[in-house]
Design an enzyme around this catalytic site. Structure first.
Site, PDB file in Angstrom:
ATOM      1  N   HIS A 106       0.860  -1.187   0.000  1.00 51.34           N
ATOM      2  CA  HIS A 106       0.000   0.000   0.000  1.00 51.34           C
ATOM      3  C   HIS A 106       0.896   1.237   0.000  1.00 51.34           C
ATOM      4  O   HIS A 106       1.853   1.296   0.760  1.00 51.34           O
ATOM      5  CB  HIS A 106      -0.860  -0.032   1.269  1.00 51.34           C
ATOM      6  CG  HIS A 106      -1.922   1.001   1.300  1.00 51.34           C
ATOM      7  ND1 HIS A 106      -1.669   2.330   1.572  1.00 51.34           N
ATOM      8  CD2 HIS A 106      -3.254   0.914   1.082  1.00 51.34           C
ATOM      9  CE1 HIS A 106      -2.805   3.000   1.522  1.00 51.34           C
ATOM     10  NE2 HIS A 106      -3.788   2.171   1.232  1.00 51.34           N
TER      11      HIS A 106
ATOM     12  N   CYS B 101      -3.557   2.567  -4.512  1.00 46.05           N
ATOM     13  CA  CYS B 101      -4.486   3.365  -3.700  1.00 46.05           C
ATOM     14  C   CYS B 101      -4.519   4.764  -4.284  1.00 46.05           C
ATOM     15  O   CYS B 101      -3.634   5.591  -4.039  1.00 46.05           O
ATOM     16  CB  CYS B 101      -4.060   3.396  -2.237  1.00 46.05           C
ATOM     17  SG  CYS B 101      -5.189   4.455  -1.279  1.00 46.05           S
TER      18      CYS B 101
ATOM     19  N   HIS C 196      -7.556   0.510  -4.636  1.00 45.68           N
ATOM     20  CA  HIS C 196      -8.404   1.276  -3.714  1.00 45.68           C
ATOM     21  C   HIS C 196      -8.892   2.504  -4.470  1.00 45.68           C
ATOM     22  O   HIS C 196      -8.068   3.309  -4.929  1.00 45.68           O
ATOM     23  CB  HIS C 196      -7.594   1.797  -2.523  1.00 45.68           C
ATOM     24  CG  HIS C 196      -7.259   0.751  -1.508  1.00 45.68           C
ATOM     25  ND1 HIS C 196      -6.563   1.040  -0.357  1.00 45.68           N
ATOM     26  CD2 HIS C 196      -7.544  -0.573  -1.451  1.00 45.68           C
ATOM     27  CE1 HIS C 196      -6.423  -0.073   0.365  1.00 45.68           C
ATOM     28  NE2 HIS C 196      -7.002  -1.059  -0.283  1.00 45.68           N
TER      29      HIS C 196
ATOM     30  N   ASP D  72     -12.611   3.184  -1.017  1.00 40.00           N
ATOM     31  CA  ASP D  72     -11.860   3.464   0.203  1.00 40.00           C
ATOM     32  C   ASP D  72     -12.444   4.717   0.831  1.00 40.00           C
ATOM     33  O   ASP D  72     -12.892   5.624   0.126  1.00 40.00           O
ATOM     34  CB  ASP D  72     -10.394   3.675  -0.188  1.00 40.00           C
ATOM     35  CG  ASP D  72      -9.457   3.624   0.985  1.00 40.00           C
ATOM     36  OD1 ASP D  72      -9.865   3.134   2.054  1.00 40.00           O
ATOM     37  OD2 ASP D  72      -8.311   4.068   0.829  1.00 40.00           O
ATOM     38  N   HIS D  73     -12.433   4.778   2.112  1.00 38.84           N
ATOM     39  CA  HIS D  73     -12.939   5.906   2.901  1.00 38.84           C
ATOM     40  C   HIS D  73     -14.209   6.471   2.243  1.00 38.84           C
ATOM     41  O   HIS D  73     -14.290   6.573   1.033  1.00 38.84           O
ATOM     42  CB  HIS D  73     -11.914   7.048   3.026  1.00 38.84           C
ATOM     43  CG  HIS D  73     -10.601   6.585   3.574  1.00 38.84           C
ATOM     44  ND1 HIS D  73      -9.481   7.361   3.569  1.00 38.84           N
ATOM     45  CD2 HIS D  73     -10.233   5.415   4.160  1.00 38.84           C
ATOM     46  CE1 HIS D  73      -8.479   6.683   4.107  1.00 38.84           C
ATOM     47  NE2 HIS D  73      -8.921   5.494   4.467  1.00 38.84           N
TER      48      HIS D  73
ATOM     49  N   TYR E 157     -14.385   4.697   7.725  1.00 36.93           N
ATOM     50  CA  TYR E 157     -15.073   3.506   7.231  1.00 36.93           C
ATOM     51  C   TYR E 157     -16.557   3.511   7.602  1.00 36.93           C
ATOM     52  O   TYR E 157     -17.066   2.591   8.240  1.00 36.93           O
ATOM     53  CB  TYR E 157     -14.351   2.242   7.734  1.00 36.93           C
ATOM     54  CG  TYR E 157     -13.014   2.078   7.050  1.00 36.93           C
ATOM     55  CD1 TYR E 157     -12.915   1.385   5.846  1.00 36.93           C
ATOM     56  CD2 TYR E 157     -11.865   2.658   7.559  1.00 36.93           C
ATOM     57  CE1 TYR E 157     -11.705   1.262   5.195  1.00 36.93           C
ATOM     58  CE2 TYR E 157     -10.639   2.541   6.909  1.00 36.93           C
ATOM     59  CZ  TYR E 157     -10.577   1.837   5.729  1.00 36.93           C
ATOM     60  OH  TYR E 157      -9.374   1.718   5.060  1.00 36.93           O
TER      61      TYR E 157
HETATM   62  C1  DNO Z   1      -6.370   3.200   5.770  1.00 35.22           C
HETATM   63  C2  DNO Z   1      -5.799   2.077   5.032  1.00 35.22           C
HETATM   64  C3  DNO Z   1      -4.440   1.630   5.525  1.00 35.22           C
HETATM   65  C4  DNO Z   1      -4.043   0.328   4.837  1.00 35.22           C
HETATM   66  C5  DNO Z   1      -2.708  -0.224   5.312  1.00 35.22           C
HETATM   67  C6  DNO Z   1      -2.314  -1.423   4.511  1.00 35.22           C
HETATM   68  O1  DNO Z   1      -7.490   3.557   5.591  1.00 35.22           O
HETATM   69  O2  DNO Z   1      -5.783   2.332   3.684  1.00 35.22           O
HETATM   70  O3  DNO Z   1      -4.451   1.481   6.902  1.00 35.22           O
HETATM   71  O4  DNO Z   1      -4.996  -0.640   5.111  1.00 35.22           O
HETATM   72  O5  DNO Z   1      -1.731   0.724   5.258  1.00 35.22           O
HETATM   73  O6  DNO Z   1      -1.320  -2.120   5.166  1.00 35.22           O
END
Ligand code: DNO
Length: 409
Positions: free
Chosen positions: A250, A288, A315, A358-359, A375
């Site tokens: 990531h 991401c 992501h 994501d988020h 989340y």
């Molecule tokens: C936060 C996430 C990170 C991710 C880690 C992967 O929202 O994107 O915490 O899960 O860095 O190891």
């Protein structure tokens, strides 16, 4: 792309039955109750996998199988910890799970300074303020040399002069103990504990613990951290080959060094470095879009074109950078990441690639439910709906069948 969702296990307030109703095909999760560094046993993996499958979904991706600090800074016990990691990989593969998201960020996983920053429409989003982060560094952690570093600070990727110290002094004048407490909670507790981070909600002295963790990296330069990543990846690659395991790091979030710690997955140059350092298709990237778009140095679409062949997991989220460099999470239809174009790129490369939104915004009562920071349910569901629409449209353009789940066809 496969529509997946990050779910935090049986204790998650968002249930698998809820996820089935909104078109989720695959689950992204981890054995959150196993302490970092311990082997994930086949029994525990199987138990969770079967639970997920009983709802008609599959366990698509592990996020995260945590890489211990000692592997990152090169501690005396790293070889033993790498052996444990390899065994967890073998066990996951034996249970049919072949994609592993991890990170190589020292001490702090993702960082934000505000979890409830208001949007003009009344919802809230995550926010990163350089001045508040510098305040935390200088006045709360009290890191040696922090003030001098911030005095010569330049916002990455932006050609602006920002006097951070003047802003920090202005914050100092009006800061309250509650304000300081909130910054600590935001930066090192609420954003960390639930992602298998170093500091948990019930730690009594988070700042002392945090200072000890930072001291583990005294003298660790960017080059040294890179070497430690190369060492780790080289050691696990034979197992990944043997059992068809795809590793996908990531990116650092945000994508620049913080608290005097090096960060090594922040830009196209960094990504190129680790892909070449261990040039094996099993060594790949979690693309991401959110983390990458928080760095003004990054052209996210260009990076997606370049790195799609080594991307094993996506992501989807997008950031807005303000003129002073601070950033917040944008709509999944806006911001710097251009999710529509990213969907085209990744659908063309591999329509089976797992993807999660994501988020999400905190909206319509999400804030009262106690969800993990970033989340939310309704906010993420809203984003998931937008992304499903994008995917269906892009697939039509590309002549790829779009699989609708949950309806009569
Ligand atoms: C936060 C996430 C990170 C991710 C880690 C992967 O929202 O994107 O915490 O899960 O860095 O190891």
């Amino acid at each position: 792309m496969e529509r997946t969702w990050r779910w935090f296990g049986r204790k998650d307030k968002i249930t698998l039955a809820m996820l089935r109703e909104i078109g989720v095909e695959g689950i992204v999760t981890a054995l959150h109750d196993v302490p970092n560094g311990e082997i994930w046993t086949r029994e525990k993996i199987r138990d969770l996998r079967e639970y997920i499958e009983s709802f008609g979904m599959r366990w698509s991706v592990v996020e995260s199988l945590p890489v211990c600090e000692s592997i990152k800074y090169g501690g005396a016990d790293r070889d033993q910890l790498i052996e444990n990691y390899k065994q967890s990989l073998r066990n996951l593969s034996a249970e049919g799970i072949h994609t592993i998201c991890y990170n190589f960020m020292p001490v702090l996983d993702w960082a934000r300074t505000d979890l409830d920053h208001p949007n003009p429409n009344g919802t809230t989003n995550l926010y990163f303020s350089y001045a508040e982060f510098a305040y935390f560094d200088i006045y709360i952690v009290g890191r040696e040399g922090a003030r001098e570093e911030w005095a010569s600070f330049k916002v990455p990727g932006l050609d602006i002069d920002r006097d951070i110290l003047a802003e920090v002094d202005a914050l100092r004048a009006e800061m309250t103990p509650e304000g300081e407490h909130k910054l600590v909670e935001t930066i090192i507790v609420k954003t960390q504990g639930f992602v298998s981070g170093n500091i948990r909600e019930d730690d009594e002295h988070p700042i002392e613990l945090f200072r000890q963790l930072l001291s583990l990296y005294d003298g660790i330069t960017k080059d040294q951290l890179r070497e430690n990543m190369r060492y780790f990846l080289s050691a696990i690659m034979p197992v990944c080959e043997e059992c068809g395991m795809n590793m996908c790091v990531h990116p650092d979030d945000p994508p620049f060094p913080v608290l005097g710690l090096p960060r090594i997955v922040t830009s196209a140059e960094d990504i190129e470095w680790f892909l070449n350092a261990v040039d094996n298709p099993h060594n790949g990237l979690t693309f991401c879009a959110g983390s990458l778009s928080a760095g003004a140095q990054n052209d996210v679409v260009e990076m997606a074109r370049r790195f799609a062949p080594r991307t094993h997991f996506v992501h989807l989220r997008s950031c807005h950078i303000f003129p002073n460099g601070d950033f917040t999470e944008a709509s999944h239809l806006g911001g710097r990441a251009d999710i529509i174009e990213l969907a085209r790129i990744f659908e063309k490369t591999n329509p089976d690639l797992p993807m999660r939104v994501d988020h999400g915004m905190t909206m319509l009562g999400d804030g009262d439910k106690g969800y993990n920071a970033g989340y939310s349910f309704l906010g993420r569901m809203f984003a998931m709906g937008q992304v499903q629409g994008i995917l269906a449209t892009v697939d039509r353009e590309l002549g790829i069948p779009y699989k609708i789940t949950g309806f009569y066809e």
